[in-house]
Design a protein around this motif. Structure first.
Motif, PDB file in Angstrom:
ATOM      1  N   ASN A   9      -5.955   6.346   1.862  1.00  0.00           N
ATOM      2  CA  ASN A   9      -5.656   6.680   0.464  1.00  0.00           C
ATOM      3  C   ASN A   9      -4.604   5.782  -0.177  1.00  0.00           C
ATOM      4  OD1 ASN A   9      -7.368   9.030   0.610  1.00  0.00           O
ATOM      5  ND2 ASN A   9      -5.742  10.018   1.812  1.00  0.00           N
ATOM      6  N   ALA A  10      -4.224   4.699   0.513  1.00  0.00           N
ATOM      7  CA  ALA A  10      -3.164   3.827  -0.031  1.00  0.00           C
ATOM      8  C   ALA A  10      -3.689   3.047  -1.245  1.00  0.00           C
ATOM      9  CB  ALA A  10      -2.690   2.869   1.050  1.00  0.00           C
ATOM     10  N   ARG A  11      -2.979   3.149  -2.345  1.00  0.00           N
ATOM     11  CA  ARG A  11      -3.368   2.444  -3.566  1.00  0.00           C
ATOM     12  C   ARG A  11      -2.663   1.096  -3.649  1.00  0.00           C
ATOM     13  NH1 ARG A  11      -2.839   7.263  -8.121  1.00  0.00           N
ATOM     14  NH2 ARG A  11      -4.252   8.774  -7.086  1.00  0.00           N
ATOM     15  N   GLU A  12      -3.343   0.173  -4.282  1.00  0.00           N
ATOM     16  CA  GLU A  12      -2.721  -1.134  -4.500  1.00  0.00           C
ATOM     17  C   GLU A  12      -1.448  -0.955  -5.325  1.00  0.00           C
ATOM     18  OE1 GLU A  12      -3.822  -4.675  -7.421  1.00  0.00           O
ATOM     19  OE2 GLU A  12      -5.248  -4.562  -5.728  1.00  0.00           O
ATOM     20  N   THR A  13      -0.405  -1.718  -4.946  1.00  0.00           N
ATOM     21  CA  THR A  13       0.850  -1.681  -5.700  1.00  0.00           C
ATOM     22  C   THR A  13       1.366  -3.105  -5.846  1.00  0.00           C
ATOM     23  OG1 THR A  13       3.042  -0.656  -5.833  1.00  0.00           O
ATOM     24  CG2 THR A  13       2.266  -1.285  -3.641  1.00  0.00           C
ATOM     25  N   THR A  14       2.585  -3.268  -6.335  1.00  0.00           N
ATOM     26  CA  THR A  14       3.140  -4.607  -6.558  1.00  0.00           C
ATOM     27  C   THR A  14       4.603  -4.648  -6.160  1.00  0.00           C
ATOM     28  OG1 THR A  14       3.742  -4.057  -8.826  1.00  0.00           O
ATOM     29  CG2 THR A  14       1.568  -5.072  -8.487  1.00  0.00           C
ATOM     30  N   LEU A  15       5.087  -5.878  -5.991  1.00  0.00           N
ATOM     31  CA  LEU A  15       6.519  -6.065  -5.769  1.00  0.00           C
ATOM     32  C   LEU A  15       7.266  -5.800  -7.072  1.00  0.00           C
ATOM     33  CD1 LEU A  15       6.812  -9.361  -3.636  1.00  0.00           C
ATOM     34  CD2 LEU A  15       7.355  -7.036  -2.897  1.00  0.00           C
ATOM     35  N   VAL A  41       0.595  -1.860   8.279  1.00  0.00           N
ATOM     36  CA  VAL A  41       0.386  -3.242   7.822  1.00  0.00           C
ATOM     37  C   VAL A  41       0.154  -3.275   6.317  1.00  0.00           C
ATOM     38  CG1 VAL A  41      -1.171  -5.233   7.947  1.00  0.00           C
ATOM     39  CG2 VAL A  41      -0.508  -4.033  10.045  1.00  0.00           C
ATOM     40  N   ILE A  42       0.793  -4.274   5.631  1.00  0.00           N
ATOM     41  CA  ILE A  42       0.489  -4.570   4.233  1.00  0.00           C
ATOM     42  C   ILE A  42       0.173  -6.057   4.101  1.00  0.00           C
ATOM     43  CG2 ILE A  42       1.889  -2.694   3.302  1.00  0.00           C
ATOM     44  CD1 ILE A  42       4.065  -4.798   2.648  1.00  0.00           C
ATOM     45  N   ILE A  43      -0.572  -6.400   3.050  1.00  0.00           N
ATOM     46  CA  ILE A  43      -0.890  -7.798   2.752  1.00  0.00           C
ATOM     47  C   ILE A  43      -0.428  -8.079   1.325  1.00  0.00           C
ATOM     48  CG2 ILE A  43      -2.683  -9.564   2.663  1.00  0.00           C
ATOM     49  CD1 ILE A  43      -4.402  -7.719   4.430  1.00  0.00           C
ATOM     50  N   VAL A  44       0.413  -9.096   1.199  1.00  0.00           N
ATOM     51  CA  VAL A  44       0.972  -9.475  -0.100  1.00  0.00           C
ATOM     52  C   VAL A  44       0.242 -10.721  -0.607  1.00  0.00           C
ATOM     53  CG1 VAL A  44       3.062 -10.098  -1.359  1.00  0.00           C
ATOM     54  CG2 VAL A  44       3.205  -8.534   0.596  1.00  0.00           C
ATOM     55  N   ASP A  45      -0.107 -10.715  -1.905  1.00  0.00           N
ATOM     56  CA  ASP A  45      -0.834 -11.834  -2.528  1.00  0.00           C
ATOM     57  C   ASP A  45      -2.148 -12.109  -1.801  1.00  0.00           C
ATOM     58  OD1 ASP A  45       0.748 -12.442  -4.725  1.00  0.00           O
ATOM     59  OD2 ASP A  45       2.142 -13.648  -3.525  1.00  0.00           O
ATOM     60  N   LEU A  46      -2.894 -11.045  -1.517  1.00  0.00           N
ATOM     61  CA  LEU A  46      -4.179 -11.177  -0.819  1.00  0.00           C
ATOM     62  C   LEU A  46      -5.111 -12.125  -1.577  1.00  0.00           C
ATOM     63  CD1 LEU A  46      -6.191 -10.221   1.399  1.00  0.00           C
ATOM     64  CD2 LEU A  46      -6.840  -8.365  -0.170  1.00  0.00           C
ATOM     65  N   GLY A  47      -5.729 -13.046  -0.842  1.00  0.00           N
ATOM     66  CA  GLY A  47      -6.734 -13.939  -1.407  1.00  0.00           C
ATOM     67  C   GLY A  47      -6.171 -15.123  -2.160  1.00  0.00           C
ATOM     68  N   THR A  48      -4.837 -15.343  -2.098  1.00  0.00           N
ATOM     69  CA  THR A  48      -4.228 -16.494  -2.761  1.00  0.00           C
ATOM     70  C   THR A  48      -3.609 -17.401  -1.711  1.00  0.00           C
ATOM     71  OG1 THR A  48      -1.996 -15.600  -3.025  1.00  0.00           O
ATOM     72  CG2 THR A  48      -3.638 -14.943  -4.674  1.00  0.00           C
ATOM     73  N   SER A  49      -3.119 -18.543  -2.171  1.00  0.00           N
ATOM     74  CA  SER A  49      -2.462 -19.471  -1.244  1.00  0.00           C
ATOM     75  C   SER A  49      -1.130 -18.917  -0.738  1.00  0.00           C
ATOM     76  CB  SER A  49      -2.235 -20.823  -1.939  1.00  0.00           C
ATOM     77  OG  SER A  49      -1.419 -20.663  -3.093  1.00  0.00           O
ATOM     78  N   LEU A  55       4.514  -6.371   8.420  1.00  0.00           N
ATOM     79  CA  LEU A  55       4.488  -5.097   9.150  1.00  0.00           C
ATOM     80  C   LEU A  55       5.669  -4.261   8.662  1.00  0.00           C
ATOM     81  CD1 LEU A  55       3.062  -3.510  11.479  1.00  0.00           C
ATOM     82  CD2 LEU A  55       4.891  -4.360  12.974  1.00  0.00           C
ATOM     83  N   VAL A  56       5.364  -3.135   8.035  1.00  0.00           N
ATOM     84  CA  VAL A  56       6.408  -2.257   7.527  1.00  0.00           C
ATOM     85  C   VAL A  56       6.930  -1.419   8.688  1.00  0.00           C
ATOM     86  CG1 VAL A  56       6.972  -0.417   5.888  1.00  0.00           C
ATOM     87  CG2 VAL A  56       5.301  -2.194   5.274  1.00  0.00           C
ATOM     88  N   ALA A  82       3.817  -9.418  -7.516  1.00  0.00           N
ATOM     89  CA  ALA A  82       2.831  -9.825  -6.500  1.00  0.00           C
ATOM     90  C   ALA A  82       2.106  -8.573  -5.981  1.00  0.00           C
ATOM     91  CB  ALA A  82       3.530 -10.552  -5.353  1.00  0.00           C
ATOM     92  N   LYS A  83       0.784  -8.673  -5.843  1.00  0.00           N
ATOM     93  CA  LYS A  83      -0.018  -7.526  -5.413  1.00  0.00           C
ATOM     94  C   LYS A  83       0.206  -7.207  -3.929  1.00  0.00           C
ATOM     95  CE  LYS A  83      -3.699  -8.068  -8.856  1.00  0.00           C
ATOM     96  NZ  LYS A  83      -5.153  -8.244  -9.063  1.00  0.00           N
ATOM     97  N   ILE A  84       0.211  -5.903  -3.630  1.00  0.00           N
ATOM     98  CA  ILE A  84       0.370  -5.420  -2.251  1.00  0.00           C
ATOM     99  C   ILE A  84      -0.774  -4.453  -1.957  1.00  0.00           C
ATOM    100  CG2 ILE A  84       1.812  -4.117  -0.636  1.00  0.00           C
ATOM    101  CD1 ILE A  84       4.243  -4.896  -2.343  1.00  0.00           C
ATOM    102  N   VAL A  85      -1.469  -4.669  -0.825  1.00  0.00           N
ATOM    103  CA  VAL A  85      -2.512  -3.741  -0.373  1.00  0.00           C
ATOM    104  C   VAL A  85      -2.250  -3.353   1.087  1.00  0.00           C
ATOM    105  CG1 VAL A  85      -4.263  -4.607  -1.972  1.00  0.00           C
ATOM    106  CG2 VAL A  85      -4.041  -5.633   0.305  1.00  0.00           C
ATOM    107  N   HIS A  86      -2.696  -2.164   1.427  1.00  0.00           N
ATOM    108  CA  HIS A  86      -2.644  -1.693   2.821  1.00  0.00           C
ATOM    109  C   HIS A  86      -3.804  -2.331   3.574  1.00  0.00           C
ATOM    110  CE1 HIS A  86      -2.078   0.743   6.294  1.00  0.00           C
ATOM    111  NE2 HIS A  86      -2.927   1.716   5.978  1.00  0.00           N
ATOM    112  N   GLY A  87      -3.563  -2.888   4.768  1.00  0.00           N
ATOM    113  CA  GLY A  87      -4.624  -3.601   5.466  1.00  0.00           C
ATOM    114  C   GLY A  87      -4.598  -3.421   6.973  1.00  0.00           C
TER     115      GLY A  87
END
Length: 328
Positions: A9-15, A41-49, A55-56, A82-87
């Motif tokens: 249920n983790a929603r996308e968030t941002t820094l 685990v979170i992924i920051v700036d997913l799909g970008t350079s 790891l939280v 910057a976008k943050i997603v749970h991964g």
């Protein structure tokens, strides 16, 4: 491997604050649905350079403590927003696959601990079995308590406390057979002389359970404290005339001491007429007693045969059994 937690249920968030490549605390904008327990685990700036896996490791509201550059990613600077997603990190999948295929050091075990299969042939060491049921197999060494053994092959039951039936080769082995010893023998005696029976001489059969020493004793050595039931039966001489008298004594020797010992039971039997035509079994003497002994005490049999005037040295026969039971 340490457990990593997940949420569906983790929603996308941002820094909410920009960070450099060395920051270990991040601030996020209204996190919703993320795992209540760390690590995750979170992924920051997913799909970008600038993509980075983190790891939280601790959560304090919207402020999270993180391990940077997790799972071989690169720690980078990230802008506000910057976008943050749970991964899920690749290492989690790899660890799961490794676990599936591992046979040692799994489920938190170390030191080469092996996986125990239900049908594979294996040797178990240093295990404690609590109320097990063991079907077949070979048991050697170790201590098994409160177990149900169904047709096991037992390599060595020496000095073991056990009761079971239907033994190999059709024999019945039970507590009685283990705890008793039995002697059938004969010995020469001089008439009208009290004679201490030596179970180490004469002609006899000596049969013992594993509680007892296999050495043929002069007297019966008590192997452990307990109640000893001593029985003498079929005590008679090899040839007889009228006026025969048999006196028999069961004797206790504290600590195996020399000397006359203590008489703990006595019996007399006699035949006064009939001569050699008397049936042999009519005057067999029987004698028995239970007595509390300590380990190292000894038990003996003493006899006196009165054959009448002019009798010569002859043999007598006896049957003696001793049965041990636990002290009261």
């Amino acid at each position: 491997m340490a457990r990593i937690y997940h949420s569906s249920n983790a929603r996308e968030t941002t820094l909410s604050v920009a960070i450099n490549a060395s920051a270990t605390t991040i601030s996020v904008d209204t996190p919703v649905g993320y795992p209540a327990t760390t690590p995750f685990v979170i992924i920051v700036d997913l799909g970008t350079s600038s993509e980075e896996i983190m790891l939280v490791t601790a959560v304090a509201g919207a402020n999270w403590t993180v391990d940077r550059g997790y799972d071989n990613s690169t720690a980078l600077s990230h802008d506000i927003g910057a976008k943050i997603v749970h991964g899920v990190a690749a290492s989690e999948i790899d660890d799961a696959n490794a676990h599936i295929n591992a046979t040692t050091n799994i489920h938190g075990l170390t030191g080469g601990a092996a996986l125990v299969g239900t049908t594979t042939a294996q040797t178990l060491s240093n295990k404690t079995l609590t109320t097990p049921t063991i079907n077949g197999g070979t048991i050697s060494g170790g201590t098994i308590s409160n177990a149900t053994l169904a047709s096991p092959v037992i390599g060595n039951f020496s000095a073991a406390q056990h009761t079971h039936t239907d033994a190999a080769s059709g024999g019945a082995i039970n507590a009685f057979e283990k705890l008793r010893m039995f002697v059938v023998g004969s010995m020469s005696v001089v008439p009208d002389t009290q004679t201490d029976v030596s179970f180490a001489t004469g002609t006899f059969t000596y049969n013992v359970g594993p509680l007892w020493s296999a050495a043929k004793p002069t007297r019966i050595l008590c192997p452990k404290p307990g109640i000893y039931q001593i029985n003498v039966s079929d005590l008679t001489d090899s040839a007889y005339n009228e006026n025969h008298v048999i006196d028999a004594y069961l004797v206790y020797y504290a600590g195996g001491a020399a000397g006359a010992g203590i008489t703990i039971a006595q019996a007399t039997n006699a035949i006064t007429s009939g001569g050699s035509s008397q049936t042999f079994g009519l005057w067999k003497l029987h004698l028995g007693v239970g007595y509390a002994c300590n380990a190292g005490d000894e038990l003996g049999l003493r006899v006196n045969f009165n054959y009448g005037p002019g009798a010569s040295t002859r043999s007598f026969f006896y049957r003696l059994s001793v049965y041990w039971s636990a002290p009261l």
